[in-house]
Enzyme design. Structure first.
Site, PDB file in Angstrom:
ATOM      1  N   LYS A  49      36.715  10.415   8.846  1.00 40.36           N
ATOM      2  CA  LYS A  49      35.829  11.342   9.557  1.00 40.36           C
ATOM      3  C   LYS A  49      36.611  12.533  10.067  1.00 40.36           C
ATOM      4  O   LYS A  49      37.703  12.367  10.607  1.00 40.36           O
ATOM      5  CB  LYS A  49      35.173  10.620  10.737  1.00 40.36           C
ATOM      6  CG  LYS A  49      34.188  11.491  11.494  1.00 40.36           C
ATOM      7  CD  LYS A  49      34.081  11.159  12.964  1.00 40.36           C
ATOM      8  CE  LYS A  49      35.141  11.811  13.783  1.00 40.36           C
ATOM      9  NZ  LYS A  49      35.001  11.661  15.237  1.00 40.36           N
TER      10      LYS A  49
ATOM     11  N   ARG B 172      -4.734  13.530   7.577  1.00 45.25           N
ATOM     12  CA  ARG B 172      -4.602  12.330   6.748  1.00 45.25           C
ATOM     13  C   ARG B 172      -3.142  11.889   6.571  1.00 45.25           C
ATOM     14  O   ARG B 172      -2.871  10.795   6.103  1.00 45.25           O
ATOM     15  CB  ARG B 172      -5.269  12.575   5.382  1.00 45.25           C
ATOM     16  CG  ARG B 172      -6.786  12.658   5.482  1.00 45.25           C
ATOM     17  CD  ARG B 172      -7.422  13.317   4.260  1.00 45.25           C
ATOM     18  NE  ARG B 172      -7.308  14.784   4.284  1.00 45.25           N
ATOM     19  CZ  ARG B 172      -7.848  15.599   3.385  1.00 45.25           C
ATOM     20  NH1 ARG B 172      -8.524  15.098   2.369  1.00 45.25           N
ATOM     21  NH2 ARG B 172      -7.702  16.911   3.477  1.00 45.25           N
TER      22      ARG B 172
ATOM     23  N   GLY C 107     -10.766  25.962   8.706  1.00 46.40           N
ATOM     24  CA  GLY C 107     -11.011  25.919   7.277  1.00 46.40           C
ATOM     25  C   GLY C 107     -10.231  26.964   6.500  1.00 46.40           C
ATOM     26  O   GLY C 107      -9.706  27.928   7.055  1.00 46.40           O
TER      27      GLY C 107
ATOM     28  N   ASN D 213      51.261   7.664   2.169  1.00 48.04           N
ATOM     29  CA  ASN D 213      50.593   6.389   1.903  1.00 48.04           C
ATOM     30  C   ASN D 213      50.158   5.787   3.227  1.00 48.04           C
ATOM     31  O   ASN D 213      50.960   5.609   4.133  1.00 48.04           O
ATOM     32  CB  ASN D 213      51.521   5.425   1.171  1.00 48.04           C
ATOM     33  CG  ASN D 213      50.748   4.195   0.717  1.00 48.04           C
ATOM     34  OD1 ASN D 213      49.819   4.292  -0.090  1.00 48.04           O
ATOM     35  ND2 ASN D 213      51.098   3.049   1.272  1.00 48.04           N
TER      36      ASN D 213
ATOM     37  N   ALA E  59      47.260  -0.635   4.398  1.00 44.73           N
ATOM     38  CA  ALA E  59      46.031  -1.380   4.689  1.00 44.73           C
ATOM     39  C   ALA E  59      45.921  -1.634   6.186  1.00 44.73           C
ATOM     40  O   ALA E  59      46.895  -1.968   6.841  1.00 44.73           O
ATOM     41  CB  ALA E  59      46.045  -2.696   3.941  1.00 44.73           C
TER      42      ALA E  59
ATOM     43  N   ASP F  85       0.165  22.845   0.488  1.00 48.66           N
ATOM     44  CA  ASP F  85       0.292  21.397   0.281  1.00 48.66           C
ATOM     45  C   ASP F  85       0.291  21.034  -1.201  1.00 48.66           C
ATOM     46  O   ASP F  85      -0.023  19.917  -1.570  1.00 48.66           O
ATOM     47  CB  ASP F  85      -0.800  20.631   1.050  1.00 48.66           C
ATOM     48  CG  ASP F  85      -2.204  20.880   0.515  1.00 48.66           C
ATOM     49  OD1 ASP F  85      -2.378  21.784  -0.329  1.00 48.66           O
ATOM     50  OD2 ASP F  85      -3.126  20.169   0.948  1.00 48.66           O
TER      51      ASP F  85
ATOM     52  N   ALA G 290      55.047  -2.125   9.654  1.00 48.40           N
ATOM     53  CA  ALA G 290      53.770  -2.841   9.660  1.00 48.40           C
ATOM     54  C   ALA G 290      53.516  -3.428  11.044  1.00 48.40           C
ATOM     55  O   ALA G 290      54.427  -3.891  11.715  1.00 48.40           O
ATOM     56  CB  ALA G 290      53.790  -3.942   8.611  1.00 48.40           C
TER      57      ALA G 290
ATOM     58  N   LYS H 209       2.159  18.758   8.222  1.00 54.72           N
ATOM     59  CA  LYS H 209       2.131  18.308   6.825  1.00 54.72           C
ATOM     60  C   LYS H 209       3.026  19.146   5.925  1.00 54.72           C
ATOM     61  O   LYS H 209       3.782  18.601   5.117  1.00 54.72           O
ATOM     62  CB  LYS H 209       0.685  18.344   6.301  1.00 54.72           C
ATOM     63  CG  LYS H 209       0.585  18.035   4.814  1.00 54.72           C
ATOM     64  CD  LYS H 209      -0.835  17.788   4.368  1.00 54.72           C
ATOM     65  CE  LYS H 209      -1.585  19.057   4.088  1.00 54.72           C
ATOM     66  NZ  LYS H 209      -2.922  18.763   3.497  1.00 54.72           N
TER      67      LYS H 209
ATOM     68  N   ASN I 171      41.305   7.324  17.969  1.00 58.64           N
ATOM     69  CA  ASN I 171      41.058   8.730  18.326  1.00 58.64           C
ATOM     70  C   ASN I 171      40.373   8.906  19.672  1.00 58.64           C
ATOM     71  O   ASN I 171      40.302  10.003  20.180  1.00 58.64           O
ATOM     72  CB  ASN I 171      40.206   9.391  17.240  1.00 58.64           C
ATOM     73  CG  ASN I 171      38.851   8.729  17.092  1.00 58.64           C
ATOM     74  OD1 ASN I 171      38.719   7.517  17.266  1.00 58.64           O
ATOM     75  ND2 ASN I 171      37.842   9.502  16.765  1.00 58.64           N
TER      76      ASN I 171
HETATM   77  C1  UD1 Z   1      -8.944  22.212  -0.824  1.00 54.43           C
HETATM   78  C2  UD1 Z   1     -10.126  22.898  -1.504  1.00 54.43           C
HETATM   79  C3  UD1 Z   1     -10.563  22.078  -2.700  1.00 54.43           C
HETATM   80  C4  UD1 Z   1      -9.408  21.915  -3.658  1.00 54.43           C
HETATM   81  C5  UD1 Z   1      -8.201  21.326  -2.965  1.00 54.43           C
HETATM   82  C6  UD1 Z   1      -6.998  21.395  -3.869  1.00 54.43           C
HETATM   83  C7  UD1 Z   1     -11.357  24.098   0.231  1.00 54.43           C
HETATM   84  C8  UD1 Z   1     -12.559  24.105   1.099  1.00 54.43           C
HETATM   85  N1  UD1 Z   1     -11.215  23.049  -0.572  1.00 54.43           N
HETATM   86  O1  UD1 Z   1      -9.375  20.992  -0.290  1.00 54.43           O
HETATM   87  O2  UD1 Z   1     -11.660  22.702  -3.358  1.00 54.43           O
HETATM   88  O3  UD1 Z   1      -9.798  21.081  -4.739  1.00 54.43           O
HETATM   89  O4  UD1 Z   1      -7.876  22.051  -1.773  1.00 54.43           O
HETATM   90  O5  UD1 Z   1      -5.905  20.708  -3.331  1.00 54.43           O
HETATM   91  O6  UD1 Z   1     -10.589  25.040   0.259  1.00 54.43           O
HETATM   92  N2  UD1 Z   1      -5.420  25.223   5.783  1.00 54.43           N
HETATM   93  C9  UD1 Z   1      -5.241  26.218   6.702  1.00 54.43           C
HETATM   94  N3  UD1 Z   1      -6.158  26.359   7.695  1.00 54.43           N
HETATM   95  C10 UD1 Z   1      -7.251  25.566   7.802  1.00 54.43           C
HETATM   96  C11 UD1 Z   1      -7.439  24.548   6.846  1.00 54.43           C
HETATM   97  C12 UD1 Z   1      -6.503  24.406   5.839  1.00 54.43           C
HETATM   98  O7  UD1 Z   1      -4.264  26.971   6.653  1.00 54.43           O
HETATM   99  O8  UD1 Z   1      -8.021  25.770   8.733  1.00 54.43           O
HETATM  100  C13 UD1 Z   1      -4.400  25.028   4.715  1.00 54.43           C
HETATM  101  C14 UD1 Z   1      -3.721  23.676   4.800  1.00 54.43           C
HETATM  102  O9  UD1 Z   1      -2.515  23.747   5.535  1.00 54.43           O
HETATM  103  C15 UD1 Z   1      -3.480  23.340   3.343  1.00 54.43           C
HETATM  104  C16 UD1 Z   1      -4.530  24.111   2.588  1.00 54.43           C
HETATM  105  O10 UD1 Z   1      -5.047  25.070   3.468  1.00 54.43           O
HETATM  106  O11 UD1 Z   1      -2.202  23.765   2.926  1.00 54.43           O
HETATM  107  C17 UD1 Z   1      -5.659  23.224   2.038  1.00 54.43           C
HETATM  108  O12 UD1 Z   1      -6.328  22.561   3.085  1.00 54.43           O
HETATM  109  P1  UD1 Z   1      -6.857  21.071   2.924  1.00 54.43           P
HETATM  110  O13 UD1 Z   1      -7.557  20.696   4.167  1.00 54.43           O
HETATM  111  O14 UD1 Z   1      -5.779  20.193   2.452  1.00 54.43           O
HETATM  112  O15 UD1 Z   1      -7.965  21.246   1.773  1.00 54.43           O
HETATM  113  P2  UD1 Z   1      -8.503  20.125   0.773  1.00 54.43           P
HETATM  114  O16 UD1 Z   1      -9.461  19.267   1.503  1.00 54.43           O
HETATM  115  O17 UD1 Z   1      -7.387  19.481   0.086  1.00 54.43           O
HETATM  116 CA    CA Z   2      -5.154  19.548   0.337  1.00 52.86          CA
END
Ligand code: UD1
Ligand code: CA
Length: 474
Positions: free
Chosen positions: A362, A31, A93, A388, A391, A117, A434, A38, A397
Site C-alpha cells: 500500500k 421503479r 412527465g 529482496n 517472507a 435511461d 531473520a 436512476k 507503519n
Molecule cells: C417513455 C415513453 C414511451 C417509450 C419509453 C422508451 C413517454 C410518455 N413515454 O416511457 O413511449 O416507449 O419511454 O423507453 O414519454 N423524465 C424527465 N422528467 C419527467 C419524467 C421523465 O426528465 O417528468 C425523464 C426520465 O429521467 C427518463 C425519461 O424521461 O430518462 C423517460 O421517462 P420514463 O418515466 O422512464 O418513461 P417511460 O415510462 O419509460
Molecule cells: Ca424509461
C-alpha cells in the site's frame, strides 16, 4: 482601404442550422427503488447519463441541454460541466420536461430528444436518425423498434394508410393495442419550427397528472416519420434493476467484442467483466473470472487472471496478474503479481518486480527487480531496486496515532520475519537478520540483528526422557 477590408476572411454562412440535443434526466425513477437517481446508476462502470451524453457528442451538436431535477444530488457533479442543465423541479412527465427548455432555447433547427435511461443507444444510430430526418423533411422522426416483447413501451398506433396516428403508453393501452409490437424508443428528431408550437399545445393537455411528450405526434403539424432501429438492444429503456442487469449484460458483450476485435484474447467472455473506460493492448490474454474496472490501462502481451480484479490502475507490457487484487496502482513492465496478493491504492511497482503470494502493498514505491515473493505487508514504504524482502516482512507503519514511512535501499536483503518499525531506514546493500525487530536505522552495507542469542543445552532430551521413566516406575 476598401481592398484591405475585402481581403478579410468572409464570415461563414451556415445553411444547415446545427442541431440541439435535449437529454431528459429529471424523472423520479421510482421503479429502481433506490436512493441514487436512476440516471446515475452505472452501466459498465459509467453512469447511465454519461452514455447518453457520449451518444449526443456523435452529432457534434451546437448545444446539449440536460433537463435535471435540481433536488437530485450528484447529477451536476457527474456531468462535470458537460452540457447545459435546465431545471425541471417537478417530474410532471416527459412533455413537461421538454417544455422546460422551450423558454430559453427555441431554435428553428433540428432538435434531438433522448431519454437518459437508454444507455445502449449508439452515437452512430443517432447520426443516422438525424440524416434520415433531414432526408424525409418530416416534422418529427421517431426511432422505433419491433419487439418480441413490447411490454412497458409506448405502442405506435397507425391509421389504415400506415400514417402514425398516436403513441399509446402501456397503462393506457387497450387489449388490442397491447398486441402492437412496434414501439417508441424515446428518441426523436424534431424540426424546431414545428416542435415548439406543438409543445405549447401539449402543455394545456393533462392526462393522469402528467404531460406525455408522446402526445405530440397528434398535435404536431407536418409529417410524422418513423425509422426502425437495426439493433433492438439499443432502445432498451431502464426502469428497474432487472433492465439494468440486462443493459449491463449487453454492454459488457459489446465491450468484449470490441476488445477481441482489437486483438485481445478473452478466454471466457461469460466470466469476464470489463468496464467501458478500460484500454487493453494487443495480444494480452484475459483468463476467466476477471474483473477490470474504472479507468484502467493494460499494456500488450500481459496475462491477466484467472481471478484477477483490477481497478483504476495502469499496467505496463508483459505483466502477469494472477488471482490478485490491484487497486489504484501503477505497474511498469514485466511485473508479476500473485496468486493471492493485494496491491492497495498508491502502489507503484517498477520493471520486473515480483510479488508472490499473500503479500499486501500500500502507498509504496518498489524499485525495479525487487522481489516480495512471500507473505508480507509492505505499507507506506520506499523500496529500492533489486532488493529482496524476505517472507513474513512487515513494515509497521502505524503507531496508533500517525502513519510513518519505511525506506529500504537498493540491493538490501531483508531477512525473513523482519519487523521494520517505522520511521526507519535500511541502507543500500544492508542486511537484516531473520526474526529481527528493527527500530533504528541500518547503515548501508551493515547487518542488523535484533534477537536474543541462541542457547544450546546439550543432552536435554536424554535427561528429560530419563526422568519421566524413573517417575513412571515408582
Ligand atoms: C417513455 C415513453 C414511451 C417509450 C419509453 C422508451 C413517454 C410518455 N413515454 O416511457 O413511449 O416507449 O419511454 O423507453 O414519454 N423524465 C424527465 N422528467 C419527467 C419524467 C421523465 O426528465 O417528468 C425523464 C426520465 O429521467 C427518463 C425519461 O424521461 O430518462 C423517460 O421517462 P420514463 O418515466 O422512464 O418513461 P417511460 O415510462 O419509460
Ligand atoms: Ca424509461
Amino acid at each position: 482601404m476598401r481592398a484591405h477590408a475585402s481581403a478579410a476572411p468572409k464570415r461563414a454562412v451556415s445553411t444547415e442550422p446545427r442541431v440541439t440535443v435535449v437529454v431528459l434526466a429529471a424523472g423520479k425513477g421510482v421503479r429502481m427503488n433506490s436512493r441514487l437517481p436512476k440516471v446515475l446508476h452505472p452501466v459498465a462502470g459509467r453512469p447511465m447519463l454519461l452514455w447518453s451524453m457520449a451518444a449526443a457528442r456523435a452529432l457534434d451538436p451546437a448545444r446539449t441541454l440536460v433537463v435535471v431535477n435540481p433536488t437530485q444530488d450528484g447529477v451536476q457533479a457527474v456531468l462535470n460541466g458537460e452540457g447545459q442543465t435546465v431545471a425541471q423541479s417537478k417530474a410532471l412527465g416527459t412533455g413537461h420536461a421538454l417544455a422546460q427548455v422551450a423558454a430559453a432555447h427555441r431554435t428553428a433547427g433540428p432538435v434531438v430528444v433522448l431519454y437518459a435511461d437508454a444507455p445502449l443507444l449508439r452515437g452512430e444510430t443517432l447520426a443516422a436518425l438525424l440524416a434520415e430526418h433531414e432526408k424525409s423533411r418530416a416534422a418529427v422522426t421517431l426511432l422505433t423498434a419491433d419487439l418480441e416483447n413490447p411490454r412497458g413501451y409506448g405502442r405506435i398506433v397507425r391509421a389504415r394508410n400506415g400514417a402514425v396516428r398516436d403513441i399509446i403508453e402501456e397503462k393506457d393501452a387497450t387489449g388490442e393495442q397491447k398486441g402492437i409490437r412496434e414501439v417508441n424508443s424515446g428518441v426523436y428528431v424534431f424540426s424546431g419550427r414545428e416542435l415548439w408550437p406543438a409543445l405549447a399545445k401539449l402543455e394545456n393537455k393533462n392526462r393522469a397528472g402528467e404531460y406525455y411528450l408522446t402526445d405530440i405526434v397528434r398535435l404536431i403539424k407536418g409529417k410524422v416519420h418513423t425509422w426502425p432501429v437495426e439493433d433492438r438492444n439499443e432502445i432498451l429503456g431502464i426502469n428497474d434493476r432487472r433492465q439494468l442487469a440486462e443493459a449491463e449484460r449487453v454492454m459488457r458483450q459489446r465491450i468484449l467484442d470490441g476488445l477481441m476485435t482489437s486483438g485481445v484474447t478473452i478466454a471466457d467472455p461469460a466470466t469476464t467483466f470489463i468496464d467501458a473506460d478500460v484500454h487493453i493492448g494487443r495480444d494480452t490474454v484475459v483468463l476467466p473470472f476477471s474483473l477490470i474496472s474504472g479507468e484502467s490501462t493494460i499494456g500488450e502481451d500481459c496475462v491477466i487472471g484467472p481471478f484477477a480484479q483490477i481497478r483504476d490502475s495502469i499496467i505496463g507490457e508483459a505483466c502477469r496478474i494472477e488471482r490478485a487484487h490491484v487497486d489504484q496502482s501503477t505497474l511498469a513492465q514485466n511485473v508479476h503479481v500473485g496468486p493471492f496478493s493485494r496491491l492497495r491504492p498508491g502502489s507503484v511497482l517498477d520493471d520486473g518486480v515480483r510479488v508472490g503470494t499473500h503479500a499486501e502493498i500500500k502507498n509504496s514505491h518498489i524499485g525495479a527487480g525487487t522481489a516480495i515473493a512471500h507473505f508480507s505487508a509492505v505499507l507506506d514504504s520506499d523500496v529500492g531496486a533489486n532488493a529482496n524482502i524476505g517472507a513474513g516482512t512487515v513494515t509497521a507503519n502505524f503507531d496508533g496515532v500517525d502513519k510513518h514511512r519505511t525506506e529500504i535501499g537498493d540491493r538490501a536483503q531483508v531477512g525473513s520475519d523482519t519487523i521494520l518499525v517505522a520511521p526507519v531506514r535500511v541502507g543500500e546493500d544492508a542486511y537484516t537478520a531473520a526474526g529481527s525487530v528493527i527500530t533504528a536505522d541500518v547503515p548501508a552495507g551493515s547487518l542488523a540483528i535484533e534477537r536474543s542469542e541462541q542457547k544450546i543445552v546439550p543432552g536435554w532430551t536424554e535427561r528429560r526422557r530419563g526422568r519421566r521413566k524413573r517417575e513412571d516406575s515408582t
